[in-house]
Design an enzyme around this catalytic site. Structure first.
Site, PDB file in Angstrom:
ATOM      1  N   ASP A 185      -7.953  -5.143  -0.147  1.00 27.13           N
ATOM      2  CA  ASP A 185      -8.451  -6.005  -1.231  1.00 27.13           C
ATOM      3  C   ASP A 185      -8.111  -7.471  -1.068  1.00 27.13           C
ATOM      4  OD1 ASP A 185      -7.611  -3.208  -3.143  1.00 27.13           O
ATOM      5  OD2 ASP A 185      -9.648  -3.975  -2.921  1.00 27.13           O
TER       6      ASP A 185
ATOM      7  N   HIS B 106       0.852  -1.193   0.000  1.00 24.58           N
ATOM      8  CA  HIS B 106       0.000   0.000   0.000  1.00 24.58           C
ATOM      9  C   HIS B 106       0.882   1.235   0.000  1.00 24.58           C
ATOM     10  CE1 HIS B 106      -3.121   2.864   1.194  1.00 24.58           C
ATOM     11  NE2 HIS B 106      -3.975   1.953   0.771  1.00 24.58           N
TER      12      HIS B 106
HETATM   13  C1  SDX Z   1      -6.186   0.210  -2.983  1.00 23.97           C
HETATM   14  O1  SDX Z   1      -4.270   4.619  -2.031  1.00 23.97           O
HETATM   15  C2  SDX Z   1      -5.278   4.056  -1.407  1.00 23.97           C
HETATM   16  O2  SDX Z   1      -5.671   4.436  -0.346  1.00 23.97           O
HETATM   17  C3  SDX Z   1      -5.860   2.871  -2.181  1.00 23.97           C
HETATM   18  C4  SDX Z   1      -6.895   2.061  -1.424  1.00 23.97           C
HETATM   19  C5  SDX Z   1      -8.184   2.844  -1.161  1.00 23.97           C
HETATM   20  O3  SDX Z   1      -8.900   2.483  -0.228  1.00 23.97           O
HETATM   21  O4  SDX Z   1      -8.471   3.737  -1.991  1.00 23.97           O
HETATM   22  O5  SDX Z   1      -6.347   1.580  -0.198  1.00 23.97           O
HETATM   23  C6  SDX Z   1      -7.321   0.835  -2.252  1.00 23.97           C
HETATM   24  O6  SDX Z   1      -5.955   0.552  -4.117  1.00 23.97           O
HETATM   25  C7  SDX Z   1      -5.314  -0.769  -2.254  1.00 23.97           C
HETATM   26  C8  SDX Z   1      -4.109  -1.276  -3.135  1.00 23.97           C
HETATM   27  C9  SDX Z   1      -4.625  -2.350  -4.106  1.00 23.97           C
HETATM   28  N1  SDX Z   1      -3.589  -2.705  -5.074  1.00 23.97           N
HETATM   29  C10 SDX Z   1      -2.931  -3.898  -4.986  1.00 23.97           C
HETATM   30  O7  SDX Z   1      -3.120  -4.715  -4.072  1.00 23.97           O
HETATM   31  C11 SDX Z   1      -1.964  -4.155  -6.136  1.00 23.97           C
HETATM   32  C12 SDX Z   1      -0.659  -4.794  -5.595  1.00 23.97           C
HETATM   33  N2  SDX Z   1       0.047  -3.722  -4.850  1.00 23.97           N
HETATM   34  C13 SDX Z   1       1.099  -3.005  -5.519  1.00 23.97           C
HETATM   35  O8  SDX Z   1       0.961  -2.866  -6.894  1.00 23.97           O
HETATM   36  C14 SDX Z   1       1.582  -1.775  -4.737  1.00 23.97           C
HETATM   37  O9  SDX Z   1       1.821  -2.193  -3.468  1.00 23.97           O
HETATM   38  C15 SDX Z   1       0.695  -0.542  -4.703  1.00 23.97           C
HETATM   39  C16 SDX Z   1       0.293  -0.090  -6.060  1.00 23.97           C
HETATM   40  C17 SDX Z   1      -0.527  -0.772  -3.868  1.00 23.97           C
HETATM   41  C18 SDX Z   1       1.503   0.562  -4.020  1.00 23.97           C
HETATM   42  O10 SDX Z   1       2.572   0.823  -4.860  1.00 23.97           O
HETATM   43  P1  SDX Z   1       3.660   1.987  -4.537  1.00 23.97           P
HETATM   44  O11 SDX Z   1       3.272   2.721  -3.306  1.00 23.97           O
HETATM   45  O12 SDX Z   1       3.868   2.754  -5.784  1.00 23.97           O
HETATM   46  O13 SDX Z   1       4.926   1.172  -4.142  1.00 23.97           O
HETATM   47  P2  SDX Z   1       6.002   0.627  -5.162  1.00 23.97           P
HETATM   48  O14 SDX Z   1       5.336   0.020  -6.361  1.00 23.97           O
HETATM   49  O15 SDX Z   1       7.038   1.670  -5.375  1.00 23.97           O
HETATM   50  O16 SDX Z   1       6.614  -0.603  -4.313  1.00 23.97           O
HETATM   51  C19 SDX Z   1       7.719  -0.418  -3.407  1.00 23.97           C
HETATM   52  C20 SDX Z   1       8.500  -1.719  -3.517  1.00 23.97           C
HETATM   53  C21 SDX Z   1       8.919  -2.060  -4.956  1.00 23.97           C
HETATM   54  O17 SDX Z   1      10.079  -2.883  -4.862  1.00 23.97           O
HETATM   55  P3  SDX Z   1      11.563  -2.131  -4.926  1.00 23.97           P
HETATM   56  O18 SDX Z   1      11.562  -1.253  -6.167  1.00 23.97           O
HETATM   57  O19 SDX Z   1      11.695  -1.391  -3.645  1.00 23.97           O
HETATM   58  O20 SDX Z   1      12.534  -3.310  -5.043  1.00 23.97           O
HETATM   59  O21 SDX Z   1       7.670  -2.824  -3.102  1.00 23.97           O
HETATM   60  C22 SDX Z   1       7.469  -3.703  -4.212  1.00 23.97           C
HETATM   61  C23 SDX Z   1       7.803  -2.925  -5.465  1.00 23.97           C
HETATM   62  O22 SDX Z   1       8.217  -3.812  -6.489  1.00 23.97           O
HETATM   63  N3  SDX Z   1       6.055  -4.084  -4.180  1.00 23.97           N
HETATM   64  C24 SDX Z   1       5.599  -5.319  -4.409  1.00 23.97           C
HETATM   65  C25 SDX Z   1       4.211  -5.244  -4.227  1.00 23.97           C
HETATM   66  N4  SDX Z   1       3.865  -3.992  -3.898  1.00 23.97           N
HETATM   67  C26 SDX Z   1       5.000  -3.270  -3.880  1.00 23.97           C
HETATM   68  N5  SDX Z   1       6.242  -6.457  -4.751  1.00 23.97           N
HETATM   69  C27 SDX Z   1       5.459  -7.548  -4.917  1.00 23.97           C
HETATM   70  N6  SDX Z   1       4.115  -7.582  -4.765  1.00 23.97           N
HETATM   71  C28 SDX Z   1       3.462  -6.440  -4.415  1.00 23.97           C
HETATM   72  N7  SDX Z   1       2.135  -6.437  -4.268  1.00 23.97           N
END
Ligand code: SDX
Length: 433
Positions: free
Chosen positions: A367, A310
């Site tokens: 989710d 998140h």
């Molecule tokens: C919602 O914003 C809100 O409030 C949203 C929400 C709401 O109520 O409105 O809470 C609802 O959208 C919840 C999120 C639902 N999405 C997912 O579950 C999709 C999977 N999650 C990821 O795609 C990710 O965690 C996000 C999109 C939710 C957040 O992404 P960020 O904040 O841009 O973080 P990032 O992509 O920069 O990740 C940081 C690191 C990265 O690795 P490094 O570059 O540091 O090596 O964490 C890794 C990412 O690759 N990472 C994951 C991951 N999420 C982040 N690696 C594997 N699996 C994951 N799910």
């Protein structure tokens, strides 16, 4: 930037010149450096891809503490609201800033009942969507079309905000249920005045002439809790979209329709559907957890654990904790055992003991488990994000209203850093080689 925060200002030193920038402190001590005058004063703008460090507004609606896993709507803890309120009570709270009195609540309930039907002409829209049309695309089209049937939105919607909000909150529920019935080729079931918001939705979804549906209190309670937990979440992607579109002066229905489209994304509200698809894939692959955990960690692999991570929460999403408990209660009550729940639990256990996820503070979010409850209720997977939209609608309306009421609101128009070609001479087609 020097760390010279003298009380309520910060000092920025650039090219040998120092600038004082005001510091804004929120109710809970959240701090921001106000850069409203930065470009004009310094000639510098800021760059913040994905707005990870940037506040777009001040807001009095929802407070998130991502470090401690705190979520409050208008100061009330989400745990208490989810336990003690009806969804439309929380909708009223978000929109008006206070929990409704009995009179206010009854008036709002009356409006929701009064506006539950769709204009009969709109029902023909459903006949022209292809059978496999994604429900989120239908939802955004139908919500956007409401402004054709209720042009008074062009007047000042804030003067009739209760009517406008009730109309949208009630009709989105009808649109969702009708789109499902149409997709199944079943006759439409109209709303009933004797059922509450959630009970009516379930009845419109699942009642059939030959096989009457019994609205069960446990199922209504689980849906009510889910909608409350999704009702607002400060400046997430879809809410920021509603504000950005609304800042151009466009009507509420069009602003909400834009928010619906933003929510559809698998990185945002679409994750609840993606979680089920991921769990089914793991199940079909012999519960090969290690394979999918390794894929999620592999930077060369686009696969990510849906429902994990998140932007704000760096600990458990408090909503996820409540949903897990509601999940157990409902499956126990309905005597359902869902193999995907066991897989979700095992996946969570493995990920939370893996340094990759722990070091990045990746926990289950709202989710990760919500789809298990929707499955137990009987809602098809392709409607999970529609359910998210039903829950989030009061938050979108409240945020849109807060922005419209703010006399300092300006049209949202971010800047950029240009990295394209420098100025160059035009070359006529026949000289281009
Ligand atoms: C919602 O914003 C809100 O409030 C949203 C929400 C709401 O109520 O409105 O809470 C609802 O959208 C919840 C999120 C639902 N999405 C997912 O579950 C999709 C999977 N999650 C990821 O795609 C990710 O965690 C996000 C999109 C939710 C957040 O992404 P960020 O904040 O841009 O973080 P990032 O992509 O920069 O990740 C940081 C690191 C990265 O690795 P490094 O570059 O540091 O090596 O964490 C890794 C990412 O690759 N990472 C994951 C991951 N999420 C982040 N690696 C594997 N699996 C994951 N799910």
């Amino acid at each position: 930037m020097t760390q010279n925060n003298t009380g309520n200002s910060a000092t920025l030193t650039v090219e040998g010149k120092s600038y004082t920038l005001p510091i804004i402190t929120g109710t809970e001590g959240d701090k921001a450096i106000d850069i409203s005058g930065l470009l004009q004063e310094t000639g510098y703008m800021t760059l913040d891809s994905g707005y990870k460090n940037t506040g777009s507004c001040t807001s009095a609606i929802t407070y998130l503490d991502g470090t401690n896993g705190i979520l409050r709507y208008r100061g009330y803890a989400i745990e208490e609201l989810a336990e003690k309120c009806l969804f439309i009570e929380v909708a009223y709270l978000l929109i008006h800033g206070h929990l409704p009195t009995r009179t206010e609540f009854d008036n709002f309930k009356y409006l929701l009942r009064r506006f539950a039907l769709l204009h009969e002409d709109m029902i023909h829209f459903f006949d022209h969507f292809p059978p496999n049309a994604p429900p989120m695309s239908i939802l955004s089209v139908m919500v956007n079309s409401l402004c054709n049937y209720y042009p008074e939105m062009g007047d000042d919607p804030l003067t009739n905000i209760d009517m406008t909000a009730a109309r949208l909150i009630s009709k989105i529920r009808t649109i969702a249920a009708f789109s499902y019935k149409k997709s199944m080729g079943h006759p439409l079931v109209y709303p009933r005045p004797d059922l509450n918001y959630c009970g009516n939705f379930l009845n419109m979804m699942f009642d059939k002439p030959v096989h009457p549906y019994t609205v069960q209190p446990e199922t209504v309670a689980a849906l009510n809790k889910l909608l409350i937990l999704h009702a607002d979440h400060e400046q997430n992607c879809s809410t920021s979209t509603v504000r950005l579109v609304g800042s151009a002066g466009v009507n509420l229905y069009a602003s909400i329709s834009a928010g619906i489209n933003a929510l559809w994304g698998p990185l945002h509200g679409g994750a609840n559907e993606a979680v089920i698809s991921m769990l089914k894939t793991i199940h079909a692959d012999g519960n090969n957890f290690k394979k999918y955990i390794d894929k999620a960690k592999d930077k060369s692999d686009p696969f990510r654990l849906s429902g994990f991570g998140h932007r704000v929460y760096k600990t458990y999403d408090p909503r996820g904790t409540i949903i897990q408990e509601a999940c157990d209660d409902l499956l126990l009550t309905l005597n359902i055992s869902d193999p995907l729940l066991d897989i979700a639990r095992q996946l969570e256990e493995i990920a939370l003991n893996d340094e990759y996820f722990v070091s990045r503070n990746l926990f289950p979010n709202v989710d990760f488990y919500s789809g298990i409850i929707y499955r137990a209720i009987g809602i098809p997977t392709n409607m999970f994000t529609v359910m998210f939209a039903l829950g989030r609608l009061p938050g979108w309306i409240a945020q849109w209203k807060e922005q419209q009421e703010n006399p300092n609101t300006k049209i949202g128009r971010p800047r950029q850093v240009y990295t394209g070609e420098p100025a160059r001479e035009f070359v006529p087609m026949n000289e281009r080689g």
